[in-house]
Design a protein around this motif. Structure first.
Motif, PDB file in Angstrom:
ATOM      1  N   VAL A  92       0.945  -1.375   0.014  1.00  0.00           N
ATOM      2  CA  VAL A  92      -0.146   0.052   0.223  1.00  0.00           C
ATOM      3  C   VAL A  92       0.980   1.102   0.231  1.00  0.00           C
ATOM      4  O   VAL A  92       1.980   1.401   0.708  1.00  0.00           O
ATOM      5  N   THR A  93       0.676   2.180  -0.854  1.00  0.00           N
ATOM      6  CA  THR A  93       1.659   3.389  -1.077  1.00  0.00           C
ATOM      7  C   THR A  93       1.081   4.565  -0.389  1.00  0.00           C
ATOM      8  O   THR A  93       1.750   5.636  -0.182  1.00  0.00           O
ATOM      9  N   ARG A  94      -0.278   4.410  -0.030  1.00  0.00           N
ATOM     10  CA  ARG A  94      -1.018   5.665   0.544  1.00  0.00           C
ATOM     11  C   ARG A  94      -2.152   5.116   1.467  1.00  0.00           C
ATOM     12  O   ARG A  94      -2.867   4.617   1.005  1.00  0.00           O
ATOM     13  N   ALA A  95      -2.167   6.005   2.553  1.00  0.00           N
ATOM     14  CA  ALA A  95      -3.245   5.697   3.716  1.00  0.00           C
ATOM     15  C   ALA A  95      -3.512   6.973   4.369  1.00  0.00           C
ATOM     16  O   ALA A  95      -2.774   7.754   4.474  1.00  0.00           O
ATOM     17  N   ASP A  96      -4.720   6.945   4.888  1.00  0.00           N
ATOM     18  CA  ASP A  96      -5.198   8.292   5.932  1.00  0.00           C
ATOM     19  C   ASP A  96      -4.879   8.150   7.388  1.00  0.00           C
ATOM     20  O   ASP A  96      -4.463   8.913   8.235  1.00  0.00           O
ATOM     21  N   ARG A 121       6.138   6.943   5.463  1.00  0.00           N
ATOM     22  CA  ARG A 121       5.939   7.039   3.870  1.00  0.00           C
ATOM     23  C   ARG A 121       4.851   7.038   3.360  1.00  0.00           C
ATOM     24  O   ARG A 121       4.569   7.624   2.133  1.00  0.00           O
ATOM     25  N   ILE A 122       3.797   6.481   4.054  1.00  0.00           N
ATOM     26  CA  ILE A 122       2.583   6.436   3.084  1.00  0.00           C
ATOM     27  C   ILE A 122       1.483   7.201   3.760  1.00  0.00           C
ATOM     28  O   ILE A 122       0.396   7.511   3.065  1.00  0.00           O
ATOM     29  N   LEU A 123       1.634   7.996   5.044  1.00  0.00           N
ATOM     30  CA  LEU A 123       0.678   8.905   5.634  1.00  0.00           C
ATOM     31  C   LEU A 123       0.849  10.472   5.016  1.00  0.00           C
ATOM     32  O   LEU A 123       2.217  10.777   5.169  1.00  0.00           O
ATOM     33  N   PRO A 124      -0.227  10.995   4.884  1.00  0.00           N
ATOM     34  CA  PRO A 124       0.129  12.684   4.590  1.00  0.00           C
ATOM     35  C   PRO A 124       0.367  13.437   6.018  1.00  0.00           C
ATOM     36  O   PRO A 124       0.068  12.625   7.102  1.00  0.00           O
ATOM     37  N   ASN A 189      -3.134  -2.283  29.377  1.00  0.00           N
ATOM     38  CA  ASN A 189      -2.805  -1.707  28.132  1.00  0.00           C
ATOM     39  C   ASN A 189      -2.816  -0.253  27.846  1.00  0.00           C
ATOM     40  O   ASN A 189      -3.749   0.209  28.674  1.00  0.00           O
ATOM     41  N   HIS A 190      -2.384   0.215  26.769  1.00  0.00           N
ATOM     42  CA  HIS A 190      -2.547   1.610  26.403  1.00  0.00           C
ATOM     43  C   HIS A 190      -2.779   1.899  25.020  1.00  0.00           C
ATOM     44  O   HIS A 190      -2.199   0.957  24.030  1.00  0.00           O
ATOM     45  N   CYS A 191      -3.352   2.764  24.501  1.00  0.00           N
ATOM     46  CA  CYS A 191      -3.781   3.138  22.793  1.00  0.00           C
ATOM     47  C   CYS A 191      -2.730   4.472  23.138  1.00  0.00           C
ATOM     48  O   CYS A 191      -2.700   5.234  23.602  1.00  0.00           O
ATOM     49  N   LEU A 192      -1.751   4.325  22.006  1.00  0.00           N
ATOM     50  CA  LEU A 192      -1.113   5.442  21.892  1.00  0.00           C
ATOM     51  C   LEU A 192      -1.321   5.913  20.374  1.00  0.00           C
ATOM     52  O   LEU A 192      -1.396   5.507  19.418  1.00  0.00           O
ATOM     53  N   VAL A 193      -1.758   7.304  20.365  1.00  0.00           N
ATOM     54  CA  VAL A 193      -2.140   8.017  19.083  1.00  0.00           C
ATOM     55  C   VAL A 193      -0.912   8.878  18.577  1.00  0.00           C
ATOM     56  O   VAL A 193      -0.583   9.841  19.261  1.00  0.00           O
ATOM     57  N   PHE A 194      -0.186   8.524  17.549  1.00  0.00           N
ATOM     58  CA  PHE A 194       0.699   9.461  16.962  1.00  0.00           C
ATOM     59  C   PHE A 194       0.182  10.107  15.699  1.00  0.00           C
ATOM     60  O   PHE A 194      -0.703   9.747  14.784  1.00  0.00           O
ATOM     61  N   ARG A 195       0.604  11.260  15.648  1.00  0.00           N
ATOM     62  CA  ARG A 195       0.240  12.280  14.455  1.00  0.00           C
ATOM     63  C   ARG A 195       1.322  12.729  13.743  1.00  0.00           C
ATOM     64  O   ARG A 195       2.298  13.288  14.282  1.00  0.00           O
ATOM     65  N   LYS A 196       1.308  12.645  12.261  1.00  0.00           N
ATOM     66  CA  LYS A 196       2.258  13.020  11.510  1.00  0.00           C
ATOM     67  C   LYS A 196       2.368  14.563  11.118  1.00  0.00           C
ATOM     68  O   LYS A 196       1.357  15.066  11.066  1.00  0.00           O
ATOM     69  N   THR A 197       3.446  15.062  11.590  1.00  0.00           N
ATOM     70  CA  THR A 197       3.633  16.516  11.384  1.00  0.00           C
ATOM     71  C   THR A 197       4.214  17.159  10.312  1.00  0.00           C
ATOM     72  O   THR A 197       4.156  18.020   9.877  1.00  0.00           O
ATOM     73  N   ALA A 198       5.253  16.093   9.725  1.00  0.00           N
ATOM     74  CA  ALA A 198       5.976  16.556   8.496  1.00  0.00           C
ATOM     75  C   ALA A 198       6.050  15.548   7.254  1.00  0.00           C
ATOM     76  O   ALA A 198       5.467  14.415   7.670  1.00  0.00           O
TER      77      ALA A 198
END
Length: 198
Positions: A92-96, A121-124, A189-198
């Protein structure tokens, strides 16, 4: 043949509660290490506006995922693809959004590194990388049961183990992500939510 993981039955609702908040409607979501396929099936059924692309490197898991997909026959639950997070080429080359549940501790650390590298690589910009599992925080386990679990994992394979969130944050920073949210979950357990900034 369909596989069934009792843990997936137990944690799917708490995880869904978080995904409902962090996955935007219309998101194409790549799931890494989908395992049995129970999570993808449950999430696709309850989030009709989100498309789920399950993946796994294990042929038996691919068979199980396909059995769940065929049974539900949902347009937003796509056929499984083979994907090894540690590899440099993903199908897969792109995902949200990228979702990874209970992989990081039962795989070599290079798979965790590959997860962040591949997601970058694949996230905007603004894309979500979501992980779930047991973690250490600055070297400390959140419960004695997690410490015992870590020992059993390392006995099984020295490259496995409960990962420290500090190490994940370093990977996140290296690949253009920030940890936006840390959500305590049942069973330590934990959920970790990371956000792409660059």
């Amino acid at each position: 043949m369909k596989r069934r993981a009792p843990a997936a039955e137990r944690n799917r609702e708490p995880i869904l509660d978080v995904l409902q908040r962090v996955l935007p409607d219309g998101a194409f979501t790549l799931e890494i290490a989908s395992g049995s396929g129970q999570h993808a099936a449950h999430f696709a059924a309850h989030l009709p506006g989100v498309t789920f692309q399950p993946t796994d490197p294990d042929p038996a898991a691919i068979t199980s995922i396909e059995a769940y997909r065929a049974e539900l026959d949902l347009p937003n639950f796509l056929g499984p693809l083979r994907l090894d997070a540690a590899e440099d080429t993903w199908p897969v080359t792109r995902a949200d959004a990228v979702v990874c549940i209970n992989m990081i501790h039962i795989a070599p650390f290079r798979a965790c590194e590959g997860l962040f590298r591949g997601a970058a690589r694949i996230l905007p910009p603004g894309g979500v990388l979501f992980t779930y599992g047991p973690y250490r925080f600055s070297g400390a386990f959140t419960a004695p049961s997690n410490e015992a679990f870590d020992a059993s994992l390392r006995e099984m394979d020295p490259s496995y183990g409960v990962r420290d969130v500090d190490d994940l944050d370093r990977l996140a920073s290296q690949w253009g992500f920030v940890r936006e949210e840390t959500v305590p979950m049942p069973a330590n357990n934990h959920c970790l939510v990371f956000r792409k900034t660059a």
